[in-house]
Design an enzyme around this catalytic site. Structure first.
Site, mmCIF file in Angstrom:
data_model
loop_
_atom_site.group_PDB
_atom_site.id
_atom_site.type_symbol
_atom_site.label_atom_id
_atom_site.label_comp_id
_atom_site.label_asym_id
_atom_site.label_seq_id
_atom_site.Cartn_x
_atom_site.Cartn_y
_atom_site.Cartn_z
ATOM 1 N N GLU A 93 0.816 -1.201 0.000
ATOM 2 C CA GLU A 93 0.000 0.000 0.000
ATOM 3 C C GLU A 93 0.854 1.258 0.000
ATOM 4 O OE1 GLU A 93 -4.018 -1.769 2.075
ATOM 5 O OE2 GLU A 93 -2.611 -0.694 3.364
ATOM 6 N N CYS A 384 -1.475 5.676 10.234
ATOM 7 C CA CYS A 384 -0.221 5.078 10.685
ATOM 8 C C CYS A 384 -0.484 3.770 11.419
ATOM 9 C CB CYS A 384 0.498 6.059 11.612
ATOM 10 S SG CYS A 384 2.066 5.449 12.227
#
Length: 408
Positions: A93, A384
């Site tokens: 990703e 994150c």
């Protein structure tokens, strides 16, 4: 028939060597590099300032191939995440984070990660392989094309002819995020007055899937392309490598390609960090702090950024904050506090907002620049610690942690 060589695998020195082996002069390699990276061109036939005979030879022997986007998700805050096919049932990703004065691309360096940090979704999938240089730089190459960030050959200073691949109609509207008052301080350059010269992608952070310094050679090749004026021409201050603390590789990076450095710290003492970041058992905090000091001898910035995920009742007490102040006393640094972003079966919770504020205040009172990251893209699992992709684990198991995403 020979498999075509992917030219995205080469930095400028590697491409010059490859061309020389075929009897071509260095300037030809630089011409092709500009077409590939500045203009996003994949068809050698369109490289109009390259000799026709060379174009024909390249069409036979080479290709320009980046990872293919198989999913594309856009968050309500403007964050955009791509799932990229890197073959053999693996996908990684990349995330684009738009802001008022900059656009930051977060890219991956490995399919999975072998470090198995306790709070990270990527590590729970295990590890398959390192990404090639083409698969790493290809994330920036592809994002530039999808966001309309490739330059126009017709408008280049070199006078190269050819079609305009920089479709400005596809440029992501940064104002969508601004209208919501969204901020993301820890992704920002520490020089807010700097202009990004109209680039869609002005900053790159190696904070995606994988440990960049465990894939050193391919990551450095990609970094050199990011910095090269024939490719992306980014400042060393605008390219950041994040590491969990592989000390020998930190020293190599300082010597070979010093860019901005971020260290995933997450604990103030070895006992806790051994649990949260297992690589600490090999390179404990004393060695890590010394490596940070050495890195600053050649770093483009005069500080190291320490990343610290805030885990409820794990590493977020006042005592932990005071211990951090002592730990980093001799290391010029700033802190990014990262509220934990949940993923299935993590076993952790996010620290309450008030505790994060109190933790930050202790660091700030000690004179340490401290920001708290504004969570971006969590509605599409782009925040994150949430990057998961799809990994065929060679070390332990096969786990898929990708949730279905709406296609654009």
């Amino acid at each position: 028939m020979l498999t075509p060589v992917n030219l995205l695998d080469f930095d400028v020195d590697g491409l010059v060597t490859w061309f020389a082996e075929r009897g071509e002069k260095p300037f030809r390699a630089r011409q092709v590099m500009r077409w590939m990276h500045r203009f996003g061109e994949t068809d050698f036939g369109n490289m109009t300032d390259v000799a026709k005979s060379l174009r024909a030879k390249l069409a036979e022997e080479a290709c320009i191939r980046a990872p293919r986007a198989i999913r594309d998700a856009v968050s309500v805050d403007g964050t955009r995440k791509w799932l990229l096919d890197v073959g053999s049932a693996n996908a990684v990703e990349a995330v684009f984070i738009p802001e008022t004065n900059r656009g930051t691309l977060c890219i991956s360096s490995q399919a999975g990660c072998a470090l198995d940090c306790a709070f990270c979704s990527t590590g729970k999938q295990g590890f398959n392989r390192n990404l090639s240089a083409a698969e790493i730089i290809g994330q920036l190459w592809l994002a530039n094309r999808l966001l309309g960030g490739s330059a126009s050959p017709a408008g280049s200073k070199d006078g190269d002819g050819g079609p305009d691949h920089a479709s400005r109609a596809t440029k992501l509207d940064h104002r969508a995020a601004d209208a919501k008052g969204v901020q993301s301080d820890s992704w920002r350059s520490s020089d807010p007055e700097e202009d990004h010269n109209g680039r869609v992608i002005s900053n790159v952070v190696m904070m995606g899937m994988g440990e960049p310094l465990a894939n050193f050679d391919n990551v450095v090749t990609a970094l050199r392309l990011m910095l090269d004026d024939h490719a992306y021409g980014l400042s060393r201050r605008r390219v950041t490598v994040s590491t969990s603390g592989i000390v020998p590789a930190m020293d190599r990076l300082r010597d070979e390609c010093p860019v901005a450095l971020a260290v995933s710290l997450h604990a103030p003492d070895d006992a806790l960090r051994d649990r949260l970041v297992p690589i600490n058992r090999k390179y404990p905090l004393r060695e890590l702090m010394a490596a940070c000091q050495r890195y600053l001898e050649r770093a483009p910035r005069d500080f190291v950024t320490f990343e610290y995920v805030m885990l409820d009742d794990v590493n977020d007490s006042d005592a932990h904050a005071r211990a951090l102040v002592e730990l980093v006393r001799d290391v010029p640094c700033k802190f990014n506090l990262i509220p934990f972003n949940p993923f299935p079966n993590s076993g952790f919770d996010r620290s309450p907002a008030e505790r994060i504020r109190r933790f930050a205040a202790i660091l700030i009172d000690a004179g340490i620049v401290t920001t708290t990251r504004k969570t971006r893209g969590d509605d599409v699992n782009a925040a994150c610690g949430q990057l998961a992709g799809q990994v065929q684990d060679r070390s332990r198991r096969t786990v898929r942690l990708v949730k279905p995403m709406e296609g654009r």
